[in-house]
Design a protein around this motif. Structure first.
Motif, PDB file in Angstrom:
ATOM      1  N   LEU A  13       0.830  -1.206   0.000  1.00 48.76           N
ATOM      2  CA  LEU A  13       0.000   0.000   0.000  1.00 48.76           C
ATOM      3  C   LEU A  13       0.866   1.258   0.000  1.00 48.76           C
ATOM      4  CD1 LEU A  13      -2.996   0.900   0.120  1.00 48.76           C
ATOM      5  CD2 LEU A  13      -2.759   0.909   2.613  1.00 48.76           C
ATOM      6  N   TYR A  14       1.931   1.241   0.784  1.00 49.88           N
ATOM      7  CA  TYR A  14       2.856   2.380   0.817  1.00 49.88           C
ATOM      8  C   TYR A  14       3.461   2.626  -0.566  1.00 49.88           C
ATOM      9  CZ  TYR A  14       7.044   5.115   1.770  1.00 49.88           C
ATOM     10  OH  TYR A  14       8.029   6.076   1.743  1.00 49.88           O
ATOM     11  N   LEU A  15       3.938   1.568  -1.188  1.00 51.81           N
ATOM     12  CA  LEU A  15       4.559   1.709  -2.504  1.00 51.81           C
ATOM     13  C   LEU A  15       3.556   2.215  -3.536  1.00 51.81           C
ATOM     14  CD1 LEU A  15       6.770  -1.520  -2.570  1.00 51.81           C
ATOM     15  CD2 LEU A  15       7.516   0.850  -2.181  1.00 51.81           C
ATOM     16  N   LYS A  16       2.323   1.793  -3.409  1.00 50.12           N
ATOM     17  CA  LYS A  16       1.274   2.198  -4.354  1.00 50.12           C
ATOM     18  C   LYS A  16       0.843   3.651  -4.147  1.00 50.12           C
ATOM     19  CE  LYS A  16      -3.520   1.150  -5.575  1.00 50.12           C
ATOM     20  NZ  LYS A  16      -4.680   0.322  -5.264  1.00 50.12           N
ATOM     21  N   LEU A  17       0.663   4.055  -2.877  1.00 54.00           N
ATOM     22  CA  LEU A  17       0.088   5.369  -2.592  1.00 54.00           C
ATOM     23  C   LEU A  17       1.094   6.502  -2.468  1.00 54.00           C
ATOM     24  CD1 LEU A  17      -2.614   4.414   0.084  1.00 54.00           C
ATOM     25  CD2 LEU A  17      -2.928   4.771  -2.389  1.00 54.00           C
ATOM     26  N   GLY A  18       2.307   6.195  -2.052  1.00 50.73           N
ATOM     27  CA  GLY A  18       3.279   7.250  -1.793  1.00 50.73           C
ATOM     28  C   GLY A  18       3.103   7.823  -0.396  1.00 50.73           C
ATOM     29  N   ASN A  19       4.023   8.682  -0.004  1.00 51.68           N
ATOM     30  CA  ASN A  19       4.080   9.181   1.370  1.00 51.68           C
ATOM     31  C   ASN A  19       2.806   9.895   1.834  1.00 51.68           C
ATOM     32  OD1 ASN A  19       6.660   8.240   2.062  1.00 51.68           O
ATOM     33  ND2 ASN A  19       7.620   9.962   1.022  1.00 51.68           N
ATOM     34  N   GLU A  20       2.340  10.856   1.070  1.00 48.77           N
ATOM     35  CA  GLU A  20       1.214  11.672   1.532  1.00 48.77           C
ATOM     36  C   GLU A  20      -0.071  10.866   1.663  1.00 48.77           C
ATOM     37  OE1 GLU A  20      -1.195  15.723   0.289  1.00 48.77           O
ATOM     38  OE2 GLU A  20       0.832  15.417  -0.474  1.00 48.77           O
ATOM     39  N   ARG A  21      -0.443  10.147   0.619  1.00 51.76           N
ATOM     40  CA  ARG A  21      -1.686   9.367   0.667  1.00 51.76           C
ATOM     41  C   ARG A  21      -1.577   8.225   1.687  1.00 51.76           C
ATOM     42  NH1 ARG A  21      -5.874   9.434   0.693  1.00 51.76           N
ATOM     43  NH2 ARG A  21      -6.564   7.659  -0.486  1.00 51.76           N
ATOM     44  N   PHE A  22      -0.411   7.609   1.794  1.00 51.46           N
ATOM     45  CA  PHE A  22      -0.235   6.538   2.771  1.00 51.46           C
ATOM     46  C   PHE A  22      -0.411   7.086   4.184  1.00 51.46           C
ATOM     47  CE2 PHE A  22       2.355   3.835   5.576  1.00 51.46           C
ATOM     48  CZ  PHE A  22       1.741   2.613   5.344  1.00 51.46           C
TER      49      PHE A  22
END
Length: 147
Positions: A7-16
């Motif tokens: 999920l982190y890799l998919k969303l990136g820092n802000e969205r995660f």
């Protein structure tokens, strides 16, 4: 690959960061922002705002504990094997000086043996905007094989 890491890799820092606060609403109290998350390492920031202040107008000690917990906890989650599970069992904290700025927690577990079950001590350093360490924590987790 662990679900949260994907999920982190998919969303990136802000969205995660937003998504973690939906999954664990309590973390929203410190408005965390992920800077980096990977097996064995996490860096998370927290803004200095009125909602996290103590009676002195500085960052409350428990807000720093929450920051340490999210950094260590997410590092643990992305570091253990898919067949393992983990749970925190303790926390030791040292408050080193007043925190008056935005903060960043760094959980560095690159030397931890994540593969074998047992207790693991996860070190977390919290630094202010000037790079001064204001808080130090060790969060102990227990890793089980998940069977």
């Amino acid at each position: 690959m662990r679900e949260l890491y994907g999920l982190y890799l998919k969303l990136g820092n802000e969205r995660f960061s937003e998504k973690i606060c939906e999954i664990v609403p309590y973390f929203a109290t410190i408005a965390p922002q992920f800077i980096d998350l990977r097996p064995g390492y996490a860096a998370v920031s927290m803004p200095n705002r009125h909602a996290v202040h103590n009676h002195l107008g500085t960052v409350h000690a428990i807000a720093m504990c929450n920051l340490a917990e999210i950094a260590a906890g997410l590092m643990a989650d992305v570091s253990v094997s898919d067949s393992s599970r983990w749970i925190p069992t303790g926390m030791q904290v040292q408050y080193l000086t007043k925190a008056k700025t935005d903060l960043q927690a760094v959980a560095d577990g690159l030397t931890i043996d994540w593969e074998n079950p047992g207790n693991k001590d996860l070190p977390v350093s919290i630094i202010d905007a000037a790079g001064v360490e204001v808080c130090r924590a060790v969060i102990t987790i227990r890793i089980d094989s998940g069977q």
